[in-house]
Write a protein that holds these residues in place. Structure first.
Motif, PDB file in Angstrom:
ATOM      1  N   VAL D  97       0.858  -1.181   0.000  1.00 26.90           N
ATOM      2  CA  VAL D  97       0.000   0.000   0.000  1.00 26.90           C
ATOM      3  C   VAL D  97       0.890   1.225   0.000  1.00 26.90           C
ATOM      4  CG1 VAL D  97      -1.815   1.264   1.173  1.00 26.90           C
ATOM      5  CG2 VAL D  97      -1.753  -1.211   1.311  1.00 26.90           C
ATOM      6  N   ASP D  98       0.740   2.071  -0.978  1.00 28.14           N
ATOM      7  CA  ASP D  98       1.483   3.317  -1.041  1.00 28.14           C
ATOM      8  C   ASP D  98       0.541   4.432  -0.637  1.00 28.14           C
ATOM      9  OD1 ASP D  98       3.727   1.982  -2.149  1.00 28.14           O
ATOM     10  OD2 ASP D  98       2.711   1.985  -4.100  1.00 28.14           O
ATOM     11  N   VAL D  99       0.937   5.210   0.352  1.00 30.58           N
ATOM     12  CA  VAL D  99       0.067   6.287   0.822  1.00 30.58           C
ATOM     13  C   VAL D  99       0.785   7.621   0.641  1.00 30.58           C
ATOM     14  CG1 VAL D  99      -1.412   7.058   2.687  1.00 30.58           C
ATOM     15  CG2 VAL D  99      -0.718   4.661   2.584  1.00 30.58           C
ATOM     16  N   PHE D 100       0.149   8.527  -0.059  1.00 23.74           N
ATOM     17  CA  PHE D 100       0.647   9.889  -0.192  1.00 23.74           C
ATOM     18  C   PHE D 100      -0.205  10.750   0.726  1.00 23.74           C
ATOM     19  CE2 PHE D 100       1.378   7.723  -4.155  1.00 23.74           C
ATOM     20  CZ  PHE D 100       2.620   8.150  -4.594  1.00 23.74           C
ATOM     21  N   VAL D 101       0.430  11.429   1.653  1.00 21.80           N
ATOM     22  CA  VAL D 101      -0.346  12.234   2.600  1.00 21.80           C
ATOM     23  C   VAL D 101       0.138  13.677   2.553  1.00 21.80           C
ATOM     24  CG1 VAL D 101      -1.257  12.339   4.927  1.00 21.80           C
ATOM     25  CG2 VAL D 101      -0.255  10.219   4.087  1.00 21.80           C
ATOM     26  N   GLY D 102      -0.766  14.595   2.317  1.00 16.50           N
ATOM     27  CA  GLY D 102      -0.454  16.017   2.404  1.00 16.50           C
ATOM     28  C   GLY D 102      -1.370  16.653   3.428  1.00 16.50           C
ATOM     29  N   ARG D 103      -1.250  17.937   3.606  1.00 14.30           N
ATOM     30  CA  ARG D 103      -2.058  18.632   4.603  1.00 14.30           C
ATOM     31  C   ARG D 103      -3.551  18.408   4.339  1.00 14.30           C
ATOM     32  NH1 ARG D 103      -4.462  22.929   4.495  1.00 14.30           N
ATOM     33  NH2 ARG D 103      -3.616  23.517   2.469  1.00 14.30           N
ATOM     34  N   ASN D 104      -3.942  18.401   3.088  1.00 16.86           N
ATOM     35  CA  ASN D 104      -5.370  18.338   2.779  1.00 16.86           C
ATOM     36  C   ASN D 104      -5.742  17.191   1.834  1.00 16.86           C
ATOM     37  OD1 ASN D 104      -4.078  19.334   0.633  1.00 16.86           O
ATOM     38  ND2 ASN D 104      -5.275  21.227   0.462  1.00 16.86           N
ATOM     39  N   TYR D 105      -4.899  16.177   1.798  1.00 12.67           N
ATOM     40  CA  TYR D 105      -5.286  15.016   0.989  1.00 12.67           C
ATOM     41  C   TYR D 105      -4.616  13.741   1.499  1.00 12.67           C
ATOM     42  CZ  TYR D 105      -0.666  15.423  -1.112  1.00 12.67           C
ATOM     43  OH  TYR D 105       0.681  15.475  -1.284  1.00 12.67           O
ATOM     44  N   VAL D 106      -5.265  12.651   1.200  1.00  6.81           N
ATOM     45  CA  VAL D 106      -4.677  11.326   1.407  1.00  6.81           C
ATOM     46  C   VAL D 106      -4.945  10.541   0.135  1.00  6.81           C
ATOM     47  CG1 VAL D 106      -4.711   9.193   2.719  1.00  6.81           C
ATOM     48  CG2 VAL D 106      -5.151  11.354   3.871  1.00  6.81           C
ATOM     49  N   LEU D 107      -3.872   9.988  -0.432  1.00  8.42           N
ATOM     50  CA  LEU D 107      -4.053   9.134  -1.600  1.00  8.42           C
ATOM     51  C   LEU D 107      -3.466   7.779  -1.261  1.00  8.42           C
ATOM     52  CD1 LEU D 107      -4.541   8.376  -4.572  1.00  8.42           C
ATOM     53  CD2 LEU D 107      -2.345   9.422  -5.113  1.00  8.42           C
ATOM     54  N   SER D 108      -4.307   6.752  -1.210  1.00  8.97           N
ATOM     55  CA  SER D 108      -3.772   5.417  -0.911  1.00  8.97           C
ATOM     56  C   SER D 108      -3.927   4.528  -2.144  1.00  8.97           C
ATOM     57  CB  SER D 108      -4.509   4.806   0.281  1.00  8.97           C
ATOM     58  OG  SER D 108      -5.842   4.562  -0.048  1.00  8.97           O
ATOM     59  N   VAL D 109      -2.846   3.850  -2.480  1.00 14.15           N
ATOM     60  CA  VAL D 109      -2.852   2.964  -3.646  1.00 14.15           C
ATOM     61  C   VAL D 109      -2.491   1.575  -3.166  1.00 14.15           C
ATOM     62  CG1 VAL D 109      -1.913   2.613  -5.942  1.00 14.15           C
ATOM     63  CG2 VAL D 109      -1.923   4.913  -4.945  1.00 14.15           C
ATOM     64  N   ARG D 110      -3.417   0.618  -3.301  1.00 10.53           N
ATOM     65  CA  ARG D 110      -3.041  -0.730  -2.868  1.00 10.53           C
ATOM     66  C   ARG D 110      -2.840  -1.621  -4.081  1.00 10.53           C
ATOM     67  NH1 ARG D 110      -7.440  -4.494  -2.461  1.00 10.53           N
ATOM     68  NH2 ARG D 110      -9.452  -3.468  -2.596  1.00 10.53           N
ATOM     69  N   ASN D 111      -1.783  -2.407  -4.021  1.00  9.25           N
ATOM     70  CA  ASN D 111      -1.407  -3.263  -5.142  1.00  9.25           C
ATOM     71  C   ASN D 111      -1.291  -4.710  -4.683  1.00  9.25           C
ATOM     72  OD1 ASN D 111      -0.979  -1.138  -7.089  1.00  9.25           O
ATOM     73  ND2 ASN D 111       0.842  -0.588  -5.901  1.00  9.25           N
ATOM     74  N   ARG D 112      -1.798  -5.607  -5.503  1.00 11.71           N
ATOM     75  CA  ARG D 112      -1.640  -7.040  -5.264  1.00 11.71           C
ATOM     76  C   ARG D 112      -2.129  -7.467  -3.879  1.00 11.71           C
ATOM     77  NH1 ARG D 112       2.987  -5.013  -6.459  1.00 11.71           N
ATOM     78  NH2 ARG D 112       3.945  -5.703  -4.533  1.00 11.71           N
ATOM     79  N   THR D 113      -3.211  -6.868  -3.397  1.00 12.23           N
ATOM     80  CA  THR D 113      -3.770  -7.311  -2.121  1.00 12.23           C
ATOM     81  C   THR D 113      -5.185  -7.783  -2.352  1.00 12.23           C
ATOM     82  OG1 THR D 113      -4.914  -5.342  -1.353  1.00 12.23           O
ATOM     83  CG2 THR D 113      -2.527  -5.390  -1.067  1.00 12.23           C
ATOM     84  N   GLU D 114      -5.601  -8.739  -1.526  1.00  6.08           N
ATOM     85  CA  GLU D 114      -6.924  -9.333  -1.640  1.00  6.08           C
ATOM     86  C   GLU D 114      -7.960  -8.410  -0.991  1.00  6.08           C
ATOM     87  OE1 GLU D 114      -7.942 -13.819  -1.995  1.00  6.08           O
ATOM     88  OE2 GLU D 114      -6.687 -12.376  -3.071  1.00  6.08           O
ATOM     89  N   ARG D 115      -7.631  -8.085   0.273  1.00  9.00           N
ATOM     90  CA  ARG D 115      -8.594  -7.418   1.136  1.00  9.00           C
ATOM     91  C   ARG D 115      -8.332  -5.914   1.111  1.00  9.00           C
ATOM     92  NH1 ARG D 115      -8.053  -8.767   7.363  1.00  9.00           N
ATOM     93  NH2 ARG D 115      -9.528  -7.254   8.218  1.00  9.00           N
ATOM     94  N   GLY D 116      -9.414  -5.125   1.037  1.00 10.38           N
ATOM     95  CA  GLY D 116      -9.261  -3.683   0.955  1.00 10.38           C
ATOM     96  C   GLY D 116      -9.268  -3.002   2.307  1.00 10.38           C
ATOM     97  N   PHE D 117      -9.457  -1.709   2.298  1.00 10.94           N
ATOM     98  CA  PHE D 117      -9.403  -0.942   3.530  1.00 10.94           C
ATOM     99  C   PHE D 117     -10.696  -0.177   3.768  1.00 10.94           C
ATOM    100  CE2 PHE D 117      -5.033  -1.726   2.450  1.00 10.94           C
ATOM    101  CZ  PHE D 117      -4.537  -2.126   3.675  1.00 10.94           C
ATOM    102  N   SER D 118     -11.804  -0.740   3.223  1.00  9.55           N
ATOM    103  CA  SER D 118     -13.074  -0.036   3.392  1.00  9.55           C
ATOM    104  C   SER D 118     -13.434   0.049   4.875  1.00  9.55           C
ATOM    105  CB  SER D 118     -14.180  -0.764   2.614  1.00  9.55           C
ATOM    106  OG  SER D 118     -14.230  -2.107   3.027  1.00  9.55           O
ATOM    107  N   GLU D 119     -13.036  -0.946   5.642  1.00 10.22           N
ATOM    108  CA  GLU D 119     -13.354  -0.914   7.072  1.00 10.22           C
ATOM    109  C   GLU D 119     -12.626   0.233   7.774  1.00 10.22           C
ATOM    110  OE1 GLU D 119     -10.682  -4.289   8.987  1.00 10.22           O
ATOM    111  OE2 GLU D 119     -11.417  -4.831   6.997  1.00 10.22           O
ATOM    112  N   VAL D 120     -11.434   0.595   7.255  1.00  8.97           N
ATOM    113  CA  VAL D 120     -10.706   1.718   7.846  1.00  8.97           C
ATOM    114  C   VAL D 120     -11.489   3.014   7.612  1.00  8.97           C
ATOM    115  CG1 VAL D 120      -8.588   3.056   7.768  1.00  8.97           C
ATOM    116  CG2 VAL D 120      -8.498   0.571   7.516  1.00  8.97           C
ATOM    117  N   ARG D 121     -11.983   3.145   6.380  1.00  8.79           N
ATOM    118  CA  ARG D 121     -12.779   4.340   6.077  1.00  8.79           C
ATOM    119  C   ARG D 121     -14.020   4.389   6.967  1.00  8.79           C
ATOM    120  NH1 ARG D 121     -12.873   7.826   1.407  1.00  8.79           N
ATOM    121  NH2 ARG D 121     -11.350   6.514   0.350  1.00  8.79           N
TER     122      ARG D 121
END
Lengths: 321, 321, 321, 321, 321
Positions: D97-121
């Motif tokens: 999972v590559d996460v780009f975090v700035g003051r006013n944004y979060v961009l998460s990119v997940r690669n080759r993973t089965e399970r997502g992060f909807s529960e985190v949201r």
């Protein structure tokens, strides 16, 4: 048990004094009192605690004994624990010296040790210009003496390792070698326990911020530190060689087994082949021309001998025998 | 489950109080409340969280349990996790004590432990001049008690190692030795897990910047630290000896195998040679003078016996038998 | 034994001087004296101590010898101990060079070494613009020479390791390989003892705060440091390969044993099966048709040969033979 | 592939927005945008790079994938790489999972993973008072989720180790044990690769100087750090036990071989001795009284039985059988 | 041998220039000269030393070659040594690139390498906006290229390890496996020598105080650093797996030997028992009823077959056969 109780002034011995009068001398400027106890009991320690105003936790450590080597500051006094390691027959015996050092006193308590520190006192009294440094110099002299006694032990362990090495490569008594290596390892651990923590602690007695008592004596404590570094290096390298020797010994045992297997197999062959030949001529066929032959018996025995001789020569060449 | 809930003032016990009244006592100056829980459930923890204003993350850790030992600062309060290791039959049982310490409260929660800490409370109440230090002293007393309980366990492991060593060199029950060494290693890991992280954490409670609660008690926390250093050193050296013992044991097994091989081969030779001789005289040649000879049979048997006797003597000399 | 005693001014050789006149030259500005001793006895050291005002503890270390490599500051002078390692037949011989360096003098004492440092003096005199740096440059030149002599030793050890590796995989002389690996390990320890502590010490002669004597020569001492890093890296990697080689050798021995076992078993089978057949036809039953059969004997021997041929082919295919 | 694209204001979800409108929301104060991508291709990454002004090197890392876990600062934004480890059948599957975090944004990119992060949201949206911390809290929540998923994997590996241990000491299937231990080691390395570098990186997100984005959330990131310390400790101790188990297994194999050798030898003796006796009575001497004796045959067979019975009893006593 | 000599201005190629004119371009502002040499001899290095005013010690290092990777500051210029590792058949070939970097020049000298760095020059010329950073960017581009070439080598070693693992567990060619593991270990050491010291050195090119030449390019050098960390991690974990594989392989060999022993013993029993039976019926007693019995012979052979069948079934069940 009280060993000595002496007051010193300006680096010179003033007098043997009574333990009751310690507090009188403590008040005089330029004077310090050096008390040596041996296998002190709780009552003696308590008495000293009151005379010198020692810290509760330090005294408790001294009472319990079996501390690891350390140097602790309590206010402007020091509490030092040293391990005294002595050869006692085949074993290493670990005693302990607890030293309480204040501006104007030194209290050393040695427990479970054979040899005392009277020579340290004698050396100090021979060098009044150094003893003028006060209690810090006495601490140095005690530490120096304890550390210097580690060297002959280490040398003995090195000699021991060398004799084991010789036996390993000579292939003799592998069982004894294993035990000796294990024993050596244990002794190294004992020495490491004595010298390792002390190294770390001594590093704080020179350079940078040092306890008041040790100030102006940096070169001396660095010298002790340097000896400890040497000792620790030697311990570590003997340890590494012991580990190597254990695995080398295993290789030699495995190799020895392999060589024995070959030797056995060779001898087995020397017996099995004649048995086979004899078996053949022990068959009960009616029509076996050799059996009736006049020279059959000598021929068969000769055959056995020739085959065995050839096998023997082959095995020799292959170094199985 | 609530074990105790007591208010202390100026180092002396004021009264057992009801958990509902805790907040009343927290407001009084020079007073602190010491609550002890046992295997607390979520509801109790939540109640305490409200009474003392504990941090959400700390309470969550206490609720989940199975934390590693640690000391965390949350504002000016501390959250401390200690592992309580207890001998339970042949096994080591690991319990946990979570301590929340604030300026005017101590909350200790012990989980999955057999033995409680009533003796710690008793000791604290016996020493009002020390208990005057407040909640920091209680923390010290708890940590000291937990750490002191590691020593007998270590001693037991050392004794265990020694008995394994003896068995290794006596050559008895190698299978049991391997299992015992592995088991020993596991127990050492358990102790290491308890004492290792705690050592690191305790180092931050004295010298340099320390949490407000622990200030003025540096000598005491250094004492705990010192005990932990000793324990960790002991664990490490027993571990190293266990590793050495495992490889030494392997050497002994290989050596034993090698010795058995030699013994077997010797016995095999004692049987094979007569068999060969018998084979020779079982050949059916017509012209074998010995066969007709009156003393042929006794001679052949005698030959077998003589060869075997000679072999036996050779093997004895080479220590194969 | 005095080897040289020379005064230098502004980087150029002034004159060979008498040891009695040293103090005269020390007073002149821009001048330094470089004295070289060999296997100095206590009297010579004492004389030098007085001439140069050397520190008691440093002189004592030089007198005792067998120090570990180190660089110690005594006020604004340096005391440097270097190990000189020389190949002597199959063994490594460890000598020692003690260098006392002050603002206006260099005293080098070499003990138990074959080869001297006259070439270092020659090199210094060839480069007057560098020798102008004074005693610090001489120290650099000596350290550089000592360290450069470690390289060919290391190369020799690498060659040794390579030849052992070849022998291991060729499967020849496993016993000699074990001994050679152990010997190699010991030599590496010797080199490590020389180069390891020196690395650490040299790191303090450039960058950050450096002794006054070495100031302005940082690039040069960094160069020595860099060589030492290379040497230490090489030592460590040869050591690691030696450890690997020991365990690989054990694997090869075990494997060799396993192969020998298979080979032996195959040969045993080639002998045992005919013996069994012969045994069958050696039974004394009255009613065994084959015994009376004309071709019984050739048949039985043929049977043995056929079975053995088949077995031989099977064993070959399975690579047991 | 775009998974979600949502704008949040004051901790509450504002709306699902179109990726084209991201720049509009970025300009509004107190608002941040959280975009989740899955197995993003180069075009999507380039689009995001323009929207958020991501650094070239970070985007390149995300494009290449197969980075080690890390936390890098680019100006006042963060680029975080996390390994997602998932059990997939018998294997461990490593996603990223590559996460780009700035003051006013979060961009998460997940690669080759089965399970997502909807529960985190979902969790974040359930706790608006925490989500008010902004993008830093989202980063925490993502890291916490990734790290928490390591625990069940570790537990599974521990269970696996325990079952191998049992099999080792039961002496069953040594071949499978070796393979299982090796496999276990590999999985531990995989987990170590995920958790080790992350531990180091996370340590920089609390205490001392922290990136602006994470300020005020020290307690939370310390909690993640603490979990990672636990995981790393567990990995290290399982690794150590695996190493021990491998050498213990070798000991058991060697021991087993030794026991088999003894057993075989015992059986061989039970066969060889009667064969020898039979051989003796198969000799063809004319004068062998036993041969003519009426009870010779029963006697000889009886002799064989008696000797074998005695041997059997001896072997039993020595536990060879 | 001169490969290239080009002047750049404002990130753009100005012209190929003659080495004689270098000093003319060095004087122009905003211009830097990039010279590439290959297997340079002493004369070329001396010429360059004069043109660029290189430090004596750096040039000497470049002349000697065989340096360890390092980055050294000489005043405001840098001297960088990189190891170029190339697959050459089955072996790894180690070349060296020495880079001298000043404010307005880059001199790269590659020795003993197959492949050049023309692609780096091409890449730099394609990105004039980055090349504007000047000589520092060229250094980055060279380092990046060298480091990126380590990855495919590492991948190849991983593949090699995997194929060895498969062969180990398939039990095939143990001798080749040992050699392959040893070879793998050596190659890892080679890569470690290239990447390890460089990692340490590169860490000083970003964050904190960096050399003037590299300032403003921290993100780029951190990227190189990050790649090196990955490479070093991978090397370390492959090394650990190789060590594990060696001991696992030993276990497999020992186990294989143990299985072979069992198999052999089983076959030996199948031969030995009939031999014993035949021996019994080969005895010469007059009164052996079976001998006269019509079905004696078939009975005895049948007995052998029945016993062997039973044994065979037993051995199969115990998985010895």
């Amino acid at each position: 048990m009280l060993v000595n109780c002496v007051a010193y002034q300006e680096g010179k011995k003033l007098a043997d004094i009574d333990r009751k009068d310690i507090h009188l001398h403590l008040k005089q400027p330029g004077t310090f009192v050096w008390v040596a106890l041996r296998d002190a009991d709780a009552a003696e320690l308590e008495e000293m605690q009151e005379e010198f105003g020692l810290h509760e936790l330090a005294v408790e450590d001294a009472r319990h004994g079996h501390q690891r080597p350390k140097i602790e500051e309590y206010g402007d006094s020091l509490f030092v624990v040293l391990h005294v390691v002595e050869q006692s027959g085949e074993e290493l015996n670990v005693g302990e010296v607890d030293v309480f050092v204040g501006r104007n006193y030194v209290l050393s308590v040695r427990n479970r040790t054979e040899r005392g520190f009277s020579e340290v006192r004698a050396r100090c009294e021979r060098e009044p210009e150094l003893l003028q440094h006060g209690s810090g110099y006495v601490l140095y002299a005690l530490m120096d003496a304890v550390v210097d006694r580690y060297f002959p032990l280490l040398d003995a362990l090195e000699v021991q390792l060398e004799s084991i090495e010789e036996r390993i490569f000579a292939g003799t008594s592998p069982r004894a070698n294993i035990e000796a290596l294990y024993d050596l390892k244990q002794k190294l651990m004992t020495l490491k326990h004595a010298a390792g923590p002390l190294l770390e602690a001594t590093g704080k007695l020179y350079g940078g911020r040092v306890p008041q008592i040790c100030s102006g004596m940096g070169d001396y404590f660095r010298d002790v530190y340097d000896h400890l570094v040497r000792i620790n290096h030697s311990i570590d390298s003997i340890r590494e060689m012991v580990t190597t020797a254990i695995s080398v010994n295993l290789s030699m045992i495995t190799l020895g087994e392999s060589e024995v297997t070959k030797r056995l197999a060779a001898y087995a062959a020397l017996v099995a082949v004649p048995t086979m030949v004899a078996g053949v001529y022990g068959m009960n066929f009616e029509h076996m021309p050799e059996l009736k032959w006049m020279w059959g018996y000598p021929f068969s025995v000769g055959l056995m001998v020739v085959i065995d001789a050839w096998l023997f020569w082959r095995f020799r060449k292959a170094r199985w025998l």
